[in-house]
Design an enzyme around this catalytic site. Structure first.
Site, PDB file in Angstrom:
ATOM      1  CE  LYS A  85      36.818  39.687  41.106  1.00 21.63           C
ATOM      2  NZ  LYS A  85      36.745  38.549  42.044  1.00 21.63           N
ATOM      3  CD  GLU A 107      29.699  37.427  44.186  1.00 24.80           C
ATOM      4  OE1 GLU A 107      28.761  36.887  43.571  1.00 24.80           O
ATOM      5  OE2 GLU A 107      30.901  37.193  43.936  1.00 24.80           O
ATOM      6  CB  SER A 374      43.949  40.961  39.958  1.00 20.24           C
ATOM      7  OG  SER A 374      43.960  41.906  41.010  1.00 20.24           O
TER       8      SER A 374
END
Ligand SMILES: Cc1ncc(COP(=O)(O)O)c(C=O)c1O
Lengths: 394, 264
Positions: A85, A107, A374
């Protein structure tokens, strides 16, 4: 004219109240994406602050154990803040700075995007507010505290299903009330144009590195790239630079929860249909009247009823494949990677590991799979313990 | 520019002729569809000039908490688009007040755009407000809606700025001018310079302008109606229904009368 189309998907289905804000982002991005100084500044942040390039690690024990294709792990879990991210967040935060914004909102599902946004806000001096569904603040309590520690305000969203979709709704509502000084750092390759394209560009560093790394280590391209899919940002990042390489299978793993034949899943490609929601035309889990379905996954980051428009297009054109992975399979993979390689993956990433465990044994020893890890699994440890019936305190 | 723009008179624009219009919104199916039918007729009787009927959606992102909760209540009792069409058909036997749907793109798209607007025409719906369908995307809806004699109402916001005239030029029925930033909801103060926006709009179109978002009291309605052609009230009406439930007919009647009387 409709913009940001991927075949029939994408577009800009946004209330008029936000159109100028979105056009402002679009224009700024169009300008800065070709600006060498901006790109140099971003690369420096990615390398020196976030720790890129991330390693491409040959999982030797896993490969031997599975007895088929060589398995490489792209270690996005080793990035600062613990997931992919941060790649997108640093890009958008830098853009917001150039646009003269002073406040970031976002969010978050698993909390990883919220943590990354709070981190960039602390680093670059933005005010920061994060919206997170109540279900998720409960199951990812550690990340809620991390965000607060970083100086962000966390809003607990209690509307609708109280998960990622509702957090997105609330963040859009918040943005509507205050656009002048605020940038909405959307966390995945979804939403109205330019977000799917911009987030993909910021995440495509994953496949840019992975392609160079595998060519250097193996002298050839991989046979398959596997990644989990929530909105689809780590997956599109891992796929993007391999799309022109027709021999490379691109496989996205969706959350099948308790199973795609139950009501408790979040497998959009397996069970969804065409719709228009959250700013984009794409596939969504919904009923015959277009009401968005409540979805479920053990993984807060994959618990989303839609998929980014570029994935919908890659599915339509059959360039990528999408497979459902259940909670049980993901938890088994979570434990497997921990024990076999000493790497605790995020429960999201464990969905991709789970499919590698199915696929690798069916392939030959000279074939290669790259799995995108990830994120790291520290945030999930307590939830997995609960899943297994152990009552531990965080 | 010519002052004598010829506006196509249609069922919606007529309500603004020689008067200021009062437009009321409610969510279909809150608390149930037979009550919605009763409330629409009562509001029409009390002097409302047009009724906006919300087709509930699971994720109404342009709505504040009051209308969002009404959407949830309506869906929880099994309200569907088909049942709403049937209810509107019954209303149409008793009144010819203009009726406009308010809903999101997904319920229309998934129902089928052609099928949706054909059904609108059949039951006598005159317009549709679709908050998440901006100017840039309306192509796939507009010609179909017009073929079925349904106006797609143009929304203009305080942030529209350089977009105002582009949006206004193509508006039919009426223009929905969003009075303040944010989502729907009752507001104590309305700050935006609406008169200036309306002046901008007037340069390019004669299409009437109604102002909504946050209007609740007769005083606010009186002020707004000094420069707008109509006022739109949503959350304040939905609040009455949330409070009084099935017994809302009387308070709604009193409220609509007081608002209509306040328009100058
Ligand atoms: C570690 C990790 N992987 C994957 C995801 C899913 O998002 P995306 O599909 O955009 O990569 C999340 C989202 O929270 C996450 O935290």
């Amino acid at each position: 004219m409709s913009k940001g189309k991927y075949g029939i998907h994408g577009g800009q289905y946004t209330p008029e109240t936000l159109m100028n804000a979105i056009i402002e982002v679009e224009k700024a991005y169009e300008h800065y994406k070709n600006d060498l100084a901006f790109q140099a500044e971003l690369t420096e942040l990615l390398n020196d602050y976030a720790g890129r390039p991330s390693r491409l690690y040959f999982a030797k024990k896993m490969t031997a154990d599975l007895g088929g294709a060589k398995v490489y792990l792209k270690r996005e879990d080793l990035n600062h803040t613990g997931s992919h991210k941060i790649n997108n967040v640093l890009g958008q935060a830098l853009l917001a700075k150039k646009m003269g914004k002073t406040r970031l909102i976002a969010e978050t599902g698993a909390g990883q995007h919220g943590v990354a946004t709070a981190t960039a806000a602390a680093l670059m001096g933005f005010e920061c507010e994060i919206f997170m569904g109540k279900e998720d603040t409960d199951r990812q309590a550690l990340n809620v505290f991390r965000m607060r520690l970083l100086g962000a305000k966390v809003h607990v969203v209690t509307s609708g299903t109280m998960t990622l979709k509702d957090a997105v709704n609330e963040t859009f509502r918040e943005w509507t009330t205050r656009v002048d000084d605020t940038h909405y750092v959307l966390g995945s390759v979804m939403g109205p144009h330019p977000f799917p394209e911009m987030v993909r560009d910021f995440q495509s560093v994953i496949s840019k590195e992975a392609r160079e790394q595998i060519l250097k280590k193996e002298g050839k391209l991989p046979d398959a790239v596997i990644a989990c899919v929530g909105g689809g940002s780590n997956a599109i990042g891992a796929f993007y630079n391999f799309i022109p390489d027709a021999s490379v299978r691109l496989i996205g793993c969706e959350a099948a929860g308790k199973g795609v034949d139950t009501a408790l899943h979040a497998a959009t490609i397996a069970n969804g249909s065409l719709g228009i929601f959250h700013g984009m035309k794409s596939y969504f889990c919904q009923d015959e009247y277009g009401q968005i379905a409540p979805v479920y996954s053990i993984s807060a980051g994959l618990d989303y009823p839609g998929i980014g428009p570029e994935h919908a297009y890659l599915h339509d054109t059959k360039r990528a494949e999408y497979v459902p992975i259940t909670d049980d399979e993901a938890v088994a993979a979570f434990e497997y990677l921990s024990r076999t390689e000493g790497i605790i993956p995020a429960i999201e990433s464990a969905h991709a590991i789970a499919y590698a465990m199915v696929l690798a044994p069916t392939m030959t020893k000279d074939q290669i799979i790259i799995v995108n890890v990830s994120g790291r699994g520290d945030k999930d440890v307590a939830a997995i313990a609960r899943y297994k019936g152990e009552d531990i305190h965080e | 520019m010519s002052k004598h723009i010829i506006i196509e008179e249609n069922k919606i624009s007529q309500i603004f002729k020689n008067q200021k219009a009062f437009i009321g919104f409610l969510t279909a199916g809150d608390p149930c569809l037979s009550k919605t039918e009763e409330f629409i007729l009562a509001m029409a009787e009390a002097g409302a000039d047009l009724i906006e009927i919300g087709i509930p959606f699971s994720d109404p992102i342009a709505e504040g908490p009051v209308i969002e909760a009404a959407n949830e209540r309506a869906l929880s009792v099994g309200t569907t688009t088909d049942k709403i069409f049937a209810m509107v058909a019954r209303v149409r036997e008793k009144t010819d007040i203009p009726l406009v749907f308010l809903t999101y793109m997904n319920p229309i798209f998934v129902y089928g755009v052609e099928r949706f607007f054909a059904a609108c025409e059949k039951v006598g719906i005159n317009g549709a407000i679709i908050p998440d369908l901006p100017f840039e995307e309306k192509g796939e809806v507009l010609s179909i809606a017009h073929a079925h004699e349904v106006d797609v109402i143009t929304l203009i916001a305080p942030t529209s700025q350089d977009r105002i005239q582009m949006l206004a030029k193509e508006a039919t029925g009426f223009i929905y001018l969003v009075s303040s930033m944010g989502v729907t909801g009752v507001r104590s103060e309305i700050k935006t310079d609406l008169a200036a926006i309306i002046a901008d709009i007037r340069q390019v179109t004669q299409t009437p302008v109604a102002v909504g978002f946050g209007i609740a009291t007769p005083e606010q309605a009186a002020t707004i109606s000094q420069f707008a052609d109509g006022v739109i009230v949503g959350s304040a009406i939905v609040r009455i229904i949330a409070e009084h439930g099935a017994a809302s007919t009387e308070p709604l009647t009193a409220y609509v009368k007081s608002m209509k009387a306040a328009l100058v």
